[in-house]
Design an enzyme around this catalytic site. Sequence first.
Site, PDB file in Angstrom:
ATOM      1  N   ASP A   1     -12.349  -9.011   4.218  1.00 22.29           N
ATOM      2  CA  ASP A   1     -13.611  -9.064   3.426  1.00 22.29           C
ATOM      3  C   ASP A   1     -14.237 -10.257   3.376  1.00 22.29           C
ATOM      4  O   ASP A   1     -15.369 -10.544   3.368  1.00 22.29           O
ATOM      5  CB  ASP A   1     -13.379  -8.288   1.971  1.00 22.29           C
ATOM      6  CG  ASP A   1     -13.839  -7.035   2.011  1.00 22.29           C
ATOM      7  OD1 ASP A   1     -13.489  -6.451   2.959  1.00 22.29           O
ATOM      8  OD2 ASP A   1     -14.294  -6.312   0.966  1.00 22.29           O
TER       9      ASP A   1
ATOM     10  N   ASP B   1      -6.312  -7.003   4.045  1.00 25.91           N
ATOM     11  CA  ASP B   1      -7.558  -6.338   3.284  1.00 25.91           C
ATOM     12  C   ASP B   1      -8.434  -7.641   2.692  1.00 25.91           C
ATOM     13  O   ASP B   1      -9.403  -7.543   3.103  1.00 25.91           O
ATOM     14  CB  ASP B   1      -6.925  -5.331   2.386  1.00 25.91           C
ATOM     15  CG  ASP B   1      -8.053  -4.496   1.726  1.00 25.91           C
ATOM     16  OD1 ASP B   1      -8.905  -4.294   2.191  1.00 25.91           O
ATOM     17  OD2 ASP B   1      -7.934  -4.553   0.272  1.00 25.91           O
TER      18      ASP B   1
ATOM     19  N   TYR C   1       0.772  -0.979   0.027  1.00 25.52           N
ATOM     20  CA  TYR C   1       0.115   0.012  -0.061  1.00 25.52           C
ATOM     21  C   TYR C   1       0.925   1.197   0.058  1.00 25.52           C
ATOM     22  O   TYR C   1       0.454   2.260  -0.590  1.00 25.52           O
ATOM     23  CB  TYR C   1      -0.942  -0.244   1.197  1.00 25.52           C
ATOM     24  CG  TYR C   1      -2.043  -0.776   1.305  1.00 25.52           C
ATOM     25  CD1 TYR C   1      -2.369  -2.033   0.672  1.00 25.52           C
ATOM     26  CD2 TYR C   1      -3.194   0.157   1.581  1.00 25.52           C
ATOM     27  CE1 TYR C   1      -3.675  -2.529   0.778  1.00 25.52           C
ATOM     28  CE2 TYR C   1      -4.709  -0.603   1.247  1.00 25.52           C
ATOM     29  CZ  TYR C   1      -4.640  -2.024   0.815  1.00 25.52           C
ATOM     30  OH  TYR C   1      -5.919  -2.755   0.725  1.00 25.52           O
TER      31      TYR C   1
ATOM     32  N   ASP D   1      -2.907 -18.229  -0.278  1.00 29.88           N
ATOM     33  CA  ASP D   1      -3.929 -18.884  -1.388  1.00 29.88           C
ATOM     34  C   ASP D   1      -4.543 -19.827  -0.403  1.00 29.88           C
ATOM     35  O   ASP D   1      -5.842 -20.070  -0.325  1.00 29.88           O
ATOM     36  CB  ASP D   1      -3.347 -19.705  -2.521  1.00 29.88           C
ATOM     37  CG  ASP D   1      -1.998 -19.946  -2.422  1.00 29.88           C
ATOM     38  OD1 ASP D   1      -1.405 -20.086  -1.368  1.00 29.88           O
ATOM     39  OD2 ASP D   1      -1.161 -20.639  -3.481  1.00 29.88           O
TER      40      ASP D   1
ATOM     41  N   LYS E   1       3.153 -15.092   1.631  1.00 29.73           N
ATOM     42  CA  LYS E   1       3.225 -15.997   0.499  1.00 29.73           C
ATOM     43  C   LYS E   1       4.913 -15.968   0.372  1.00 29.73           C
ATOM     44  O   LYS E   1       5.353 -15.550  -0.676  1.00 29.73           O
ATOM     45  CB  LYS E   1       2.680 -15.021  -0.672  1.00 29.73           C
ATOM     46  CG  LYS E   1       2.875 -15.639  -2.092  1.00 29.73           C
ATOM     47  CD  LYS E   1       1.651 -16.822  -2.074  1.00 29.73           C
ATOM     48  CE  LYS E   1       1.795 -17.418  -3.638  1.00 29.73           C
ATOM     49  NZ  LYS E   1       0.946 -18.448  -3.888  1.00 29.73           N
TER      50      LYS E   1
END
Length: 371
Positions: free
Chosen positions: A250, A246, A143, A222, A190
């Site tokens: 959600d 983030d 970000y 993942d 990751k």
Amino acid sequence: MMKKKIAILPGDGIGPEIMAQAKKVLQAISEKFGYQFELKSGLIGAAAIHQTGEPLPESTLDLCLDADAVLLAAVGHPKFDDDPDARIRPEQGLLGLRKALDLYINIRPVKVYPVMSQFSSLKPEKLENVDLVIYRELSSGIYFGEKIERNETGYASDLCAYREEEIVRIARPAFEAARRRKHKVTLVDKANVLASSRLWRHTVSEIAEEFPDITYEKLYVDNAAMQLVLAPSQFDVILTGNMFGDILSDLSSVLGGSLGLLPSSSIGSRSSLFEPVHGSYPMAAGKDIANPMAMILSTMMMLESFGMHDAANEISIGIDFCIQNRIGTQDMQPLYEYTCSQMGDLISSIVLEGIEILNEKNLDSSISTII
Ligand code: IPM
Ligand code: MN
């Protein structure tokens, strides 16, 4: 008498409507417990761009730096979503504020109320014992890494960079939180591909050694996304970087059946900010149908951070009562449908008068106060 200065940032879309309900509840808390709140409002997001040309005006930043805490509703406007070339965007207001206040931990608790599990996209049996919290790094990573905007050669880039100390300062609180909960931390990264993720693994594994009583697991993002849908009850504290946090928050938010129920707190070195996980929901703006619960729960988290546990507890009782009795806004597919403002009135009345004030008749007619 305890007095706190609170910066109020309603922002865009449904923001002003849900913030009005949080203010009602704060007023009720103040009347009941004698706490004093000095509320000062500031502009942020599209509303700020509209009035000042900037998503985070200097005056708003000063207000926030001077406050004991910041309450923020939502930022975002469809006008900007449809324009990838817009140089000034509402989200820059929120990102700028996170950076300026150095808000490095975003805490997003995900709780599934059994009465709501029928509305989840997962089968109710998968949702038993789901109680997790995401510790999302909020002030660094992709970000905030160096950006190259689209150029004539058709190239653009975002850098995902982390420093060890940025990982340490969120990892320790995550392990400490696990100690107060189910004693498990899952690092999501990751590391099979990204160097910055390998730094996370290295750093967090060292910290894990300080917490031998905590089960420490690592998952690639993942796989974590898959596990959150397959067996969400396996998680306790999920520790992760900015963008993975983030996305996964959600994803986790739908477990509970409504995105409108999830609050968050962001802890910084200078101040703290409290905001719902959901966005500005422009389609609902001005209709008095938005769910103010995540906003009210964020307010509750703020009161807890002030040490006002008696007040926070009253809000928790009020929200739990509504959810258990299927009183809610339309997104919750309730038995008793309330508007956004009626919901705010009801929670405020419960705070002031206790749940005894309610009875079937009142619920049916969506009347929140009998006094
Ligand atoms: C969130 C939001 C923000 C983010 C946006 C509005 C910039 O999605 O708080 O989760 O990506 O962090
Ligand atoms: Mn998000």
